[in-house]
Design a protein around this motif. Structure first.
Motif, PDB file in Angstrom:
ATOM      1  N   VAL A 146       5.427   7.171   8.784  1.00  0.00           N
ATOM      2  CA  VAL A 146       5.648   6.886  10.200  1.00  0.00           C
ATOM      3  C   VAL A 146       4.470   6.105  10.763  1.00  0.00           C
ATOM      4  O   VAL A 146       4.648   5.124  11.496  1.00  0.00           O
ATOM      5  N   ARG A 147       3.282   6.523  10.409  1.00  0.00           N
ATOM      6  CA  ARG A 147       2.081   5.811  10.871  1.00  0.00           C
ATOM      7  C   ARG A 147       2.068   4.370  10.376  1.00  0.00           C
ATOM      8  O   ARG A 147       1.733   3.443  11.120  1.00  0.00           O
TER       9      ARG A 147
ATOM     10  N   PHE B  57       3.349  13.068   3.617  1.00  0.00           N
ATOM     11  CA  PHE B  57       3.897  11.775   3.227  1.00  0.00           C
ATOM     12  C   PHE B  57       4.717  11.166   4.365  1.00  0.00           C
ATOM     13  O   PHE B  57       4.565   9.984   4.686  1.00  0.00           O
ATOM     14  N   THR B  58       5.562  11.959   5.001  1.00  0.00           N
ATOM     15  CA  THR B  58       6.382  11.464   6.105  1.00  0.00           C
ATOM     16  C   THR B  58       5.500  10.980   7.249  1.00  0.00           C
ATOM     17  O   THR B  58       5.749   9.920   7.838  1.00  0.00           O
TER      18      THR B  58
ATOM     19  N   MET C  77       0.822  -1.201   0.000  1.00  0.00           N
ATOM     20  CA  MET C  77       0.000   0.000   0.000  1.00  0.00           C
ATOM     21  C   MET C  77       0.868   1.268   0.000  1.00  0.00           C
ATOM     22  O   MET C  77       0.658   2.166  -0.789  1.00  0.00           O
ATOM     23  N   MET C  78       1.862   1.321   0.897  1.00  0.00           N
ATOM     24  CA  MET C  78       2.700   2.514   0.971  1.00  0.00           C
ATOM     25  C   MET C  78       3.560   2.677  -0.277  1.00  0.00           C
ATOM     26  O   MET C  78       3.931   3.797  -0.624  1.00  0.00           O
ATOM     27  N   ALA C  79       3.866   1.576  -0.953  1.00  0.00           N
ATOM     28  CA  ALA C  79       4.655   1.683  -2.191  1.00  0.00           C
ATOM     29  C   ALA C  79       3.877   2.479  -3.235  1.00  0.00           C
ATOM     30  O   ALA C  79       4.448   3.353  -3.907  1.00  0.00           O
TER      31      ALA C  79
ATOM     32  N   ALA D   7       2.263   0.925  12.638  1.00  0.00           N
ATOM     33  CA  ALA D   7       1.267  -0.147  12.474  1.00  0.00           C
ATOM     34  C   ALA D   7       1.945  -1.474  12.138  1.00  0.00           C
ATOM     35  O   ALA D   7       1.524  -2.532  12.622  1.00  0.00           O
ATOM     36  N   ALA D   8       2.995  -1.430  11.336  1.00  0.00           N
ATOM     37  CA  ALA D   8       3.706  -2.657  10.978  1.00  0.00           C
ATOM     38  C   ALA D   8       4.400  -3.256  12.193  1.00  0.00           C
ATOM     39  O   ALA D   8       4.480  -4.484  12.330  1.00  0.00           O
TER      40      ALA D   8
END
Length: 127
Positions: free
Chosen positions: A111-112, A106-107, A1-3, A116-117
């Motif tokens: 971080v969020r 974006f940063t 998702m973040m990618a 979560a990971a």
């Protein structure tokens, strides 16, 4: 998702750079600085689309570092420029502030996602 989000933010920064370069009459090469950050983010996003966790983590950490630098440097530069008398109507100040805000968001998202990971337990190995 973040990618995917990383690649989209990269595209936004590339578009921002070329938009302000055009508004500046295509004479100010420094207006393309957000595009360089955006290209770096798009590369990191593309490289992090892998099943290899270590590779994904590496490129997402590089991406969040680029995002943090993309927040700090233009933000500080915009503040310094305004302290010297420039106003918000200056194209350079506008571009720096927009880039800074985009990179800050974006940063924060990165971080969020990292938090979560860390909270999510690793998947059980298939037996």
């Amino acid at each position: 998702m973040m990618a995917k989000i990383t690649m989209m933010v990269g595209f936004v920064l590339v578009a921002l750079g070329f938009a302000y370069w055009g508004l500046a009459g295509r004479t100010a090469p420094t207006a393309l600085i957000p595009a360089y950050f955006g290209i770096a983010l798009m590369i990191c996003g593309a490289r992090s689309r892998t099943e290899n966790n270590k590779t994904r983590m590496l490129f997402m950490h590089v991406a969040v570092t680029i995002g943090l630098l993309g927040f700090l440097f233009p933000g500080i530069r915009a503040i310094m420029t305004m302290m010297k008398g420039a106003t918000l109507s200056s194209l350079a100040v506008q571009e720096q502030l927009v880039m800074s805000v985009v990179c800050l968001v974006f940063t924060g998202m990165c971080v969020r996602s990292f938090i979560a990971a860390r909270r999510t337990p690793p998947a059980e190995a298939a037996v």
